[in-house]
Write a protein that holds these residues in place. Sequence first.
Motif, PDB file in Angstrom:
ATOM      1  N   LYS A  14       9.570  68.327  -9.507  1.00 50.81           N
ATOM      2  CA  LYS A  14      10.328  67.060  -9.472  1.00 50.81           C
ATOM      3  C   LYS A  14       9.849  66.256  -8.289  1.00 50.81           C
ATOM      4  N   TYR A  16      11.154  62.738  -6.693  1.00 47.60           N
ATOM      5  CA  TYR A  16      12.064  61.586  -6.727  1.00 47.60           C
ATOM      6  C   TYR A  16      11.826  60.735  -5.478  1.00 47.60           C
ATOM      7  N   SER A  29      20.305  55.823  -5.337  1.00 46.49           N
ATOM      8  CA  SER A  29      19.506  55.924  -6.569  1.00 46.49           C
ATOM      9  C   SER A  29      18.055  56.268  -6.256  1.00 46.49           C
ATOM     10  N   TYR A  30      17.429  56.862  -7.239  1.00 42.45           N
ATOM     11  CA  TYR A  30      16.057  57.343  -7.089  1.00 42.45           C
ATOM     12  C   TYR A  30      15.190  56.853  -8.241  1.00 42.45           C
ATOM     13  N   LYS A  32      12.804  58.522 -10.555  1.00 42.59           N
ATOM     14  CA  LYS A  32      12.439  59.899 -10.897  1.00 42.59           C
ATOM     15  C   LYS A  32      11.035  59.870 -11.506  1.00 42.59           C
ATOM     16  N   ASP A  35       9.832  64.547 -13.409  1.00 38.72           N
ATOM     17  CA  ASP A  35      11.123  65.194 -13.582  1.00 38.72           C
ATOM     18  C   ASP A  35      10.985  66.459 -14.434  1.00 38.72           C
ATOM     19  N   ASP A  36      10.938  67.591 -13.737  1.00 35.56           N
ATOM     20  CA  ASP A  36      10.913  68.886 -14.409  1.00 35.56           C
ATOM     21  C   ASP A  36       9.629  69.096 -15.229  1.00 35.56           C
ATOM     22  N   GLY A  56       4.083  58.896 -14.596  1.00 33.15           N
ATOM     23  CA  GLY A  56       4.190  59.954 -13.583  1.00 33.15           C
ATOM     24  C   GLY A  56       2.968  60.843 -13.473  1.00 33.15           C
ATOM     25  N   THR A  71      10.068  66.958  -4.422  1.00 35.54           N
ATOM     26  CA  THR A  71      11.511  67.030  -4.165  1.00 35.54           C
ATOM     27  C   THR A  71      12.021  68.426  -4.536  1.00 35.54           C
ATOM     28  N   GLY A 235       8.045  60.521 -16.805  1.00 37.38           N
ATOM     29  CA  GLY A 235       8.233  61.608 -15.848  1.00 37.38           C
ATOM     30  C   GLY A 235       8.323  62.997 -16.449  1.00 37.38           C
ATOM     31  N   HIS A 236       8.262  63.092 -17.794  1.00 36.65           N
ATOM     32  CA  HIS A 236       8.383  64.402 -18.460  1.00 36.65           C
ATOM     33  C   HIS A 236       7.122  64.701 -19.250  1.00 36.65           C
ATOM     34  N   PRO A 285      12.437  54.084 -14.727  1.00 38.74           N
ATOM     35  CA  PRO A 285      12.665  55.459 -14.268  1.00 38.74           C
ATOM     36  C   PRO A 285      13.840  55.568 -13.293  1.00 38.74           C
TER      37      PRO A 285
END
Length: 331
Positions: A14, A16, A29-30, A32, A35-36, A56, A71, A235-236, A285
């Motif tokens: 992650k 962020y 707020s971020y 992202k 993300d994972d 990402g 993160t 992000g995924h 995002p």
Amino acid sequence: MAEKDILVKVENLKMYFPVEKTILGKVTSYVKAVDDVSFAVERGKTFGLVGESGCGKTTTGKCVLRINTPTDGHIYYKGKDISHASKSELAPIRREIQLIFQDPYGSLDPRQSAYSIIKEAIVTDGKPHTRDEIDKRVNELLATVEMIPEMGECYPHEMSGGQRQRLGIARALACNPELIVCDEPVSALDVSIQAQVINLFKSLQKQLGLTYIFIAHDLAVVRYIADTIGVMYLGHIVEIMDAGEIYTNPVHPYTKALLSAVPITDYYAEQTRQRILLEGEVPSPIHAPKGCPFHPRCRYAKECCKTTMPKLKDIGGGHLVACHLNGPSRT
Ligand code: SF4
């Protein structure tokens, strides 16, 4: 893939970036950016990361290089977790993991000749080198990237785009890397030069046993060079498959939409094929949608897609898909 063959393994990564803070400094707020995300890169192979701008992929590459400190999550290099390693712990592996940039012109010092740029990378090993040794190594590296020794006297502004990218590759090779993160390395080049540089990457991999993480938005380029492809969206990672399967067995609706935008040279096939036009914009995002991040643009979206994030599941032979409908091919 056997554990001993894995050079890099990324687990639940992650990244962020804080964007808003209260007056007391509390982050509200971020972005992202990653993300994972999880994937593994086999030694001596190429892992391609594709997706639209802002999905990402570059941030993932920067985390692997440890330009960004993640993160959360883990990055294993040769089995060692480097996700939060200190500067001194990273020092021995800095030379082993190199980066090749999208814009070679912006990444080369305009006041240094090609010779001086390569020499600078050679001497970062901290060992004493004689002038003859450096001359020999610089000429060797220029020859490796198919440049003549006289090019060592040239400055970046005197070179073509392809020559500058070759110089960037020579500089990366000067450190004897094992892993190279290539961030859109051919997207700023003319198509004919792209083919030459991609073939150079392939032949260097064969000669030197290099491992690449190859980041690009062009599926055709990634398919040509990569052994395994990861498709990213917001992000995924939504799909991971063997490069050979990308045209024959894409499963995720986003992968199919990306593929339908790749031009094909067969006129009749081009006339008859079905284009999948994605509606709407890529969501921000900062305010990523709940559930499947692709659901606002997916024509197969069901109620559960709006609430539950699909997990990457193996649908056979190491082909991973994150979709509630994963299974047989849909058009
Ligand atoms: Fe579409 Fe749902 Fe699959 Fe997401 S999980 S890609 S919204 S069908």
